[in-house]
Motif scaffolding. Sequence first.
Motif, PDB file in Angstrom:
ATOM      1  N   ALA A   1      -4.095  13.974  49.706  1.00  0.00           N
ATOM      2  CA  ALA A   1      -3.103  15.055  49.679  1.00  0.00           C
ATOM      3  C   ALA A   1      -3.137  15.681  48.295  1.00  0.00           C
ATOM      4  CB  ALA A   1      -1.710  14.505  49.977  1.00  0.00           C
ATOM      5  N   GLY A   2      -3.244  17.004  48.232  1.00  0.00           N
ATOM      6  CA  GLY A   2      -3.255  17.704  46.944  1.00  0.00           C
ATOM      7  C   GLY A   2      -1.961  18.469  46.781  1.00  0.00           C
ATOM      8  N   LEU A   3      -1.206  18.145  45.728  1.00  0.00           N
ATOM      9  CA  LEU A   3       0.087  18.798  45.516  1.00  0.00           C
ATOM     10  C   LEU A   3      -0.021  19.765  44.338  1.00  0.00           C
ATOM     11  CD1 LEU A   3       2.506  15.731  45.898  1.00  0.00           C
ATOM     12  CD2 LEU A   3       1.486  17.172  47.666  1.00  0.00           C
ATOM     13  N   ILE A   4       0.399  20.988  44.570  1.00  0.00           N
ATOM     14  CA  ILE A   4       0.395  21.989  43.494  1.00  0.00           C
ATOM     15  C   ILE A   4       1.841  22.131  43.027  1.00  0.00           C
ATOM     16  CG2 ILE A   4      -0.107  24.395  42.900  1.00  0.00           C
ATOM     17  CD1 ILE A   4      -2.369  24.301  44.967  1.00  0.00           C
ATOM     18  N   GLY A   5       2.109  21.654  41.809  1.00  0.00           N
ATOM     19  CA  GLY A   5       3.474  21.574  41.301  1.00  0.00           C
ATOM     20  C   GLY A   5       4.005  20.169  41.512  1.00  0.00           C
ATOM     21  N   LEU A   6       4.223  19.487  40.388  1.00  0.00           N
ATOM     22  CA  LEU A   6       4.722  18.105  40.486  1.00  0.00           C
ATOM     23  C   LEU A   6       6.006  17.976  39.683  1.00  0.00           C
ATOM     24  CD1 LEU A   6       1.279  16.504  40.427  1.00  0.00           C
ATOM     25  CD2 LEU A   6       3.051  15.769  42.003  1.00  0.00           C
ATOM     26  N   GLY A   7       6.942  18.877  39.976  1.00  0.00           N
ATOM     27  CA  GLY A   7       8.265  18.783  39.381  1.00  0.00           C
ATOM     28  C   GLY A   7       9.082  17.817  40.244  1.00  0.00           C
ATOM     29  N   LYS A   8      10.380  18.127  40.380  1.00  0.00           N
ATOM     30  CA  LYS A   8      11.253  17.186  41.080  1.00  0.00           C
ATOM     31  C   LYS A   8      10.836  17.001  42.544  1.00  0.00           C
ATOM     32  CE  LYS A   8      14.603  19.792  39.428  1.00  0.00           C
ATOM     33  NZ  LYS A   8      13.899  20.451  38.329  1.00  0.00           N
ATOM     34  N   ILE A   9      10.559  18.124  43.228  1.00  0.00           N
ATOM     35  CA  ILE A   9      10.245  18.028  44.660  1.00  0.00           C
ATOM     36  C   ILE A   9       8.820  17.490  44.864  1.00  0.00           C
ATOM     37  CG2 ILE A   9       9.896  19.378  46.778  1.00  0.00           C
ATOM     38  CD1 ILE A   9      12.232  21.198  45.754  1.00  0.00           C
ATOM     39  N   GLY A  10       7.882  17.998  44.056  1.00  0.00           N
ATOM     40  CA  GLY A  10       6.498  17.526  44.166  1.00  0.00           C
ATOM     41  C   GLY A  10       6.427  16.027  43.942  1.00  0.00           C
ATOM     42  N   LYS A  11       7.176  15.531  42.945  1.00  0.00           N
ATOM     43  CA  LYS A  11       7.134  14.100  42.639  1.00  0.00           C
ATOM     44  C   LYS A  11       7.722  13.277  43.791  1.00  0.00           C
ATOM     45  CE  LYS A  11       8.511  12.944  38.441  1.00  0.00           C
ATOM     46  NZ  LYS A  11       9.332  12.449  37.305  1.00  0.00           N
ATOM     47  N   ALA A  12       8.853  13.755  44.333  1.00  0.00           N
ATOM     48  CA  ALA A  12       9.469  13.030  45.463  1.00  0.00           C
ATOM     49  C   ALA A  12       8.524  13.021  46.665  1.00  0.00           C
ATOM     50  CB  ALA A  12      10.804  13.675  45.831  1.00  0.00           C
ATOM     51  N   THR A  13       7.799  14.116  46.864  1.00  0.00           N
ATOM     52  CA  THR A  13       6.830  14.187  47.974  1.00  0.00           C
ATOM     53  C   THR A  13       5.673  13.226  47.709  1.00  0.00           C
ATOM     54  OG1 THR A  13       7.408  16.513  48.244  1.00  0.00           O
ATOM     55  CG2 THR A  13       5.409  15.786  49.358  1.00  0.00           C
ATOM     56  N   ALA A  14       5.207  13.199  46.450  1.00  0.00           N
ATOM     57  CA  ALA A  14       4.091  12.308  46.085  1.00  0.00           C
ATOM     58  C   ALA A  14       4.449  10.858  46.382  1.00  0.00           C
ATOM     59  CB  ALA A  14       3.758  12.486  44.605  1.00  0.00           C
ATOM     60  N   LYS A  15       5.698  10.477  46.030  1.00  0.00           N
ATOM     61  CA  LYS A  15       6.114   9.076  46.244  1.00  0.00           C
ATOM     62  C   LYS A  15       5.988   8.691  47.713  1.00  0.00           C
ATOM     63  CE  LYS A  15       9.499   8.536  42.560  1.00  0.00           C
ATOM     64  NZ  LYS A  15      10.906   8.511  42.215  1.00  0.00           N
ATOM     65  N   ILE A  16       6.438   9.596  48.589  1.00  0.00           N
ATOM     66  CA  ILE A  16       6.398   9.279  50.032  1.00  0.00           C
ATOM     67  C   ILE A  16       4.949   9.198  50.503  1.00  0.00           C
ATOM     68  CG2 ILE A  16       7.182   9.930  52.340  1.00  0.00           C
ATOM     69  CD1 ILE A  16       9.436  11.572  51.003  1.00  0.00           C
ATOM     70  N   LEU A  17       4.135  10.153  50.070  1.00  0.00           N
ATOM     71  CA  LEU A  17       2.733  10.168  50.521  1.00  0.00           C
ATOM     72  C   LEU A  17       1.989   8.941  50.009  1.00  0.00           C
ATOM     73  CD1 LEU A  17       2.015  13.977  50.048  1.00  0.00           C
ATOM     74  CD2 LEU A  17       2.055  12.744  52.227  1.00  0.00           C
ATOM     75  N   LEU A  18       2.300   8.515  48.776  1.00  0.00           N
ATOM     76  CA  LEU A  18       1.666   7.300  48.255  1.00  0.00           C
ATOM     77  C   LEU A  18       2.081   6.106  49.110  1.00  0.00           C
ATOM     78  CD1 LEU A  18       2.108   8.113  44.469  1.00  0.00           C
ATOM     79  CD2 LEU A  18      -0.102   7.714  45.582  1.00  0.00           C
ATOM     80  N   GLY A  19       3.330   6.138  49.577  1.00  0.00           N
ATOM     81  CA  GLY A  19       3.811   5.068  50.463  1.00  0.00           C
ATOM     82  C   GLY A  19       3.049   5.007  51.780  1.00  0.00           C
ATOM     83  N   PHE A  20       2.573   6.152  52.225  1.00  0.00           N
ATOM     84  CA  PHE A  20       1.758   6.193  53.451  1.00  0.00           C
ATOM     85  C   PHE A  20       0.336   5.688  53.201  1.00  0.00           C
ATOM     86  CE2 PHE A  20       4.651   9.583  55.207  1.00  0.00           C
ATOM     87  CZ  PHE A  20       4.921   8.962  56.411  1.00  0.00           C
ATOM     88  N   GLY A  21      -0.012   5.494  51.924  1.00  0.00           N
ATOM     89  CA  GLY A  21      -1.383   5.075  51.610  1.00  0.00           C
ATOM     90  C   GLY A  21      -2.317   6.249  51.384  1.00  0.00           C
ATOM     91  N   CYS A  22      -1.748   7.422  51.116  1.00  0.00           N
ATOM     92  CA  CYS A  22      -2.590   8.587  50.805  1.00  0.00           C
ATOM     93  C   CYS A  22      -3.069   8.497  49.359  1.00  0.00           C
ATOM     94  CB  CYS A  22      -1.784   9.886  50.920  1.00  0.00           C
ATOM     95  SG  CYS A  22      -1.332  10.327  52.584  1.00  0.00           S
ATOM     96  N   LYS A  23      -4.216   9.134  49.107  1.00  0.00           N
ATOM     97  CA  LYS A  23      -4.622   9.384  47.728  1.00  0.00           C
ATOM     98  C   LYS A  23      -3.946  10.703  47.340  1.00  0.00           C
ATOM     99  CE  LYS A  23      -8.849  10.485  45.199  1.00  0.00           C
ATOM    100  NZ  LYS A  23     -10.309  10.483  45.282  1.00  0.00           N
TER     101      LYS A  23
END
Length: 331
Positions: free
Chosen positions: A147-169
């Motif tokens: 998963a590629g996230l453009i913008g890792l502020g508050k929302i991007g970071k919260a999204t990253a945490k969930i995706l990492l929980g799914f086992g995504c890179k």
Amino acid sequence: MRITFFSARKYEKPFFDSACAGKGFDCNYVEVHLNQESVLLASGSDVVCLFVNDTCNREIIEQLSEMGVKLIALRSAGFNHVDLKAAAEHNIPVVRVPAYSPYSVAEHTIAIIMTLNRKTHRAYNRVKEGNFSLNGLMGFDLHCKTAGLIGLGKIGKATAKILLGFGCKVLGYDKYEDEECKKLGVEYTSIDRIFSESDIVSLHCPLTPDTHHIINKDTIEKMKDGVMLINTSRGALVDTKAVIEALKTSKIGHLGLDVYEEEGDLFFEDLSDQIITDDVFMRLLTFPNVLITGHQAFFTNNAMRNIADITIGNIVDFREKKELENAVVLE
Ligand code: NAD
């Protein structure tokens, strides 16, 4: 102190009434958007409280200033719809709600990804009609996808945490690198690598002149065939016509939007008995692999309570001549 709330919806009123209780404000809720036709409704107000599809350009700010409006209180995080230069010239501070619940938007982003992938919206309708066929419902494991996230502020970071929980890179692109994101496992990289390696590209940056149409014909070309593109940030980050062409060739395999370039005339209204004349939007709706929600990513009761409390807190600070910690500063 009189506050006129433009674009006020009935689901917002209880949260604002509760936030205002005992504070002596005279609250005037009007349903219409702020624009050239409705601006007179602000007369007699000290404060206008605006949402994302209110127009707040130079002309309107001049009129608000003449009417004696002293503060523009946005009940949103985004402020791209306000002419900040004009507001500053008229000495009208602009305050906003920088964070109310990044989880609300991050979780809705995931809801869109999961729905597009596992097609639960289609399955729900089929099962209700006694159709238990699985044809066309095949999805993919999120585990090990990129998963590629453009913008890792508050929302991007919260999204990253969930995706990492799914086992995504999780690959990230931002103007600034955040140590906590790195510790969580986000790999910062170039925007080109986001495009070339991501199975899912999700946008979480603000709309600025730099990011306008960040997704366009050229950047789509750089993406993987069949990529899933998600935009829960701001509509004009995406060139919708380019995206439609890419859906037609299956370059884009799934598209999930909570925002749309021309949403001002559509979203937050019940138009179910009217003819929608936006042909671009209607074309998007014809694709089976497109899911659109009407700017509802923020819409949880937790977020609404925080939006009301922080907005009224901003207005109280202004009334008490305190420092405006949520003022939008002109860069
Ligand atoms: P934020 O300010 O915490 O994060 C934004 C991030 O984007 C920052 O890290 C910033 O450095 C980065 N950024 C800025 N310009 C960039 C660029 N050119 N390229 C890459 N990154 C860039 O904001 P947030 O609270 O995470 O919100 C993000 C966006 O989400 C908002 O701007 C708003 O448009 C949108 N939003 C949508 C909803 C909704 O209901 N759909 C609700 C709230 C916010």
